[in-house]
Design a protein around this motif. Structure first.
Motif, PDB file in Angstrom:
ATOM      1  N   SER A  87       0.842  -1.186   0.000  1.00  0.00           N
ATOM      2  CA  SER A  87       0.000   0.000   0.000  1.00  0.00           C
ATOM      3  C   SER A  87       0.884   1.244   0.000  1.00  0.00           C
ATOM      4  N   GLN A  88       0.675   2.118  -0.981  1.00  0.00           N
ATOM      5  CA  GLN A  88       1.490   3.328  -1.119  1.00  0.00           C
ATOM      6  C   GLN A  88       0.641   4.535  -0.740  1.00  0.00           C
ATOM      7  N   ILE A  89       1.053   5.204   0.326  1.00  0.00           N
ATOM      8  CA  ILE A  89       0.297   6.328   0.864  1.00  0.00           C
ATOM      9  C   ILE A  89       1.030   7.626   0.575  1.00  0.00           C
ATOM     10  N   HIS A 137       9.467  -1.023   5.790  1.00  0.00           N
ATOM     11  CA  HIS A 137       8.737   0.253   5.731  1.00  0.00           C
ATOM     12  C   HIS A 137       9.589   1.266   4.981  1.00  0.00           C
ATOM     13  N   MET A 138       8.997   1.842   3.948  1.00  0.00           N
ATOM     14  CA  MET A 138       9.677   2.848   3.125  1.00  0.00           C
ATOM     15  C   MET A 138       9.045   4.208   3.386  1.00  0.00           C
ATOM     16  N   VAL A 139       9.871   5.179   3.740  1.00  0.00           N
ATOM     17  CA  VAL A 139       9.388   6.539   4.000  1.00  0.00           C
ATOM     18  C   VAL A 139      10.125   7.493   3.063  1.00  0.00           C
ATOM     19  N   PHE A 140       9.377   8.147   2.194  1.00  0.00           N
ATOM     20  CA  PHE A 140       9.949   9.153   1.306  1.00  0.00           C
ATOM     21  C   PHE A 140       9.781  10.511   1.982  1.00  0.00           C
ATOM     22  N   TYR A 141      10.850  10.955   2.639  1.00  0.00           N
ATOM     23  CA  TYR A 141      10.828  12.291   3.239  1.00  0.00           C
ATOM     24  C   TYR A 141      10.511  13.325   2.164  1.00  0.00           C
ATOM     25  N   LEU A 146       4.385  -4.834   4.926  1.00  0.00           N
ATOM     26  CA  LEU A 146       5.109  -3.798   4.203  1.00  0.00           C
ATOM     27  C   LEU A 146       4.266  -2.527   4.093  1.00  0.00           C
ATOM     28  N   SER A 147       4.956  -1.389   4.123  1.00  0.00           N
ATOM     29  CA  SER A 147       4.253  -0.118   3.974  1.00  0.00           C
ATOM     30  C   SER A 147       5.159   0.887   3.271  1.00  0.00           C
ATOM     31  N   CYS A 148       4.526   1.840   2.605  1.00  0.00           N
ATOM     32  CA  CYS A 148       5.258   2.880   1.883  1.00  0.00           C
ATOM     33  C   CYS A 148       4.509   4.201   2.057  1.00  0.00           C
ATOM     34  N   THR A 149       5.204   5.200   2.570  1.00  0.00           N
ATOM     35  CA  THR A 149       4.597   6.511   2.800  1.00  0.00           C
ATOM     36  C   THR A 149       5.466   7.581   2.153  1.00  0.00           C
TER      37      THR A 149
END
Length: 255
Positions: free
Chosen positions: A75-77, A185-189, A218-221
Motif C-alpha cells: 500500500s502506497q500512501i 517500511h519505506m518513507v519518502f521524506y 510492508l508499507s510505503c509513505t
C-alpha cells in the motif's frame, strides 16, 4: 549572457548589428532547453529568461507515472503537507517530520526496525542526519560520500535489525544502486527527482526481503507539498496530479 562587452578587443563595429549594440540581443537569442524531465529551475529559465521576439514553445509530454512500474504488493500512501510559503517549505517539512513522523516511527520500531528513510536533497539529508544523531536515534546513513565499507556495514546492521532506521540519499542511489535488504517500511521524506527511483525503491521491498516479511507487513509513505507538482506528476501521472495537488484530502492511497 547578452551583455555588451566593456572592451572592443579590436572589433569592427561596422559588422555588428545595431540591435546588439543597443542591448537588445536577448530578444533575438535562440534558446534551446533539453531535459529528461521538467524541473522548477528549467521552468523558471523558460518563463523569465527566454524572451525572443519570435516567441517560445514548450513540449510537455503526458506522464503515465512511475507508480505503474511498481510490482510489489504494498500500500502506497501519499500525504500532502500544508506549507505556508515556498521559502519556508523546507522548514515546514522538517518540523512535521521531526514532530509527527519520527515519534510514530520510533514507536513502531519497537516491534519492527526495518525502516528506510529516503531523502532527495543532500541538504535535507544532512539536516535529518544531524538531528537523529543529536537525539540519539539508532540509525545508519548512506550518502554519495559514504565509502563502500561504511555502506556495507550500514546495510548489514539494517538487515540484522541492529539499528532502527537507515537514511538513504538520492545521489547515493544514483551512483551505486545499493541492494538494501530487509526493508519493511519505506518513507519518502521527499519524492525523488528521478521518477524511476521511486519504483526501483518500492520494488526493492519485494526483492530484498527473502520471504522474511509478508505483503501485509510492508508499507510505503511519501510526503509532498503543493510545490512538488512536477515530481508528483512524474510519479503518479498527469491525470491524477491535479487531484493530489489541489484536492481537499491530505492523504491518497495507491494499492
Amino acid at each position: 549572457m547578452n551583455k555588451t562587452p566593456k572592451k572592443d578587443h579590436g572589433c569592427d563595429f561596422s559588422r555588428v548589428n545595431n540591435w546588439f549594440l543597443e542591448g537588445m540581443s536577448e530578444y533575438r537569442r535562440q534558446t534551446i532547453l533539453i531535459s529528461e524531465y521538467m524541473t522548477p529551475e528549467i521552468q523558471a529559465i523558460f518563463n523569465n529568461n527566454c524572451r525572443s521576439i519570435e516567441g517560445k514553445v514548450r513540449f510537455k509530454p503526458v506522464m503515465q507515472g512511475a507508480i505503474a512500474d511498481v510490482v510489489a504488493q504494498v500500500s502506497q500512501i501519499f500525504k500532502k503537507l500544508t506549507v505556508k510559503r515556498l521559502v519556508t517549505a523546507a522548514d515546514d517539512r522538517f518540523a512535521h517530520f521531526t514532530q509527527n513522523v519520527l515519534p510514530e516511527l520510533q514507536r513502531s520500531a519497537v516491534n519492527d526496525k526495518h525502516t528506510l528513510i529516503f531523502v532527495s536533497s543532500y541538504y535535507d539529508f544532512v539536516r535529518i542526519r544531524n538531528y537523529l544523531r543529536d537525539k540519539g536515534f539508532s540509525f545508519a546513513a548512506i550518502s554519495e560520500y559514504s565509502t563502500r565499507t561504511e555502506a556495507m556495514h550500514a546495510r548489514l546492521d539494517f538487515y540484522n535489525g541492529d539499528i532502527q532506521f537507515i537514511l538513504y540519499s538520492e545521489r547515493a542511489h544514483f551512483y551505486h544502486r545499493y541492494p538494501i535488504k530487509g526493508i519493511h517500511h519505506m518513507v519518502f521524506y521527499s519524492l525523488p527527482d528521478h521518477p524511476l527511483y521511486y519504483s526501483e525503491l518500492v520494488n526493492l521491498m519485494l526483492t530484498s526481503n527473502d520471504e522474511t516479511a509478508s505483503s501485509a507487513q510492508l508499507s510505503c509513505t511519501a510526503f509532498y507539498t503543493k510545490y512538488d507538482q512536477l515530481k508528483v506528476e512524474r510519479i503518479v501521472g498527469t491525470r491524477l496530479t491535479p487531484q493530489l495537488i489541489s484536492g481537499d484530502r491530505s492523504q491518497y492511497t495507491f494499492a
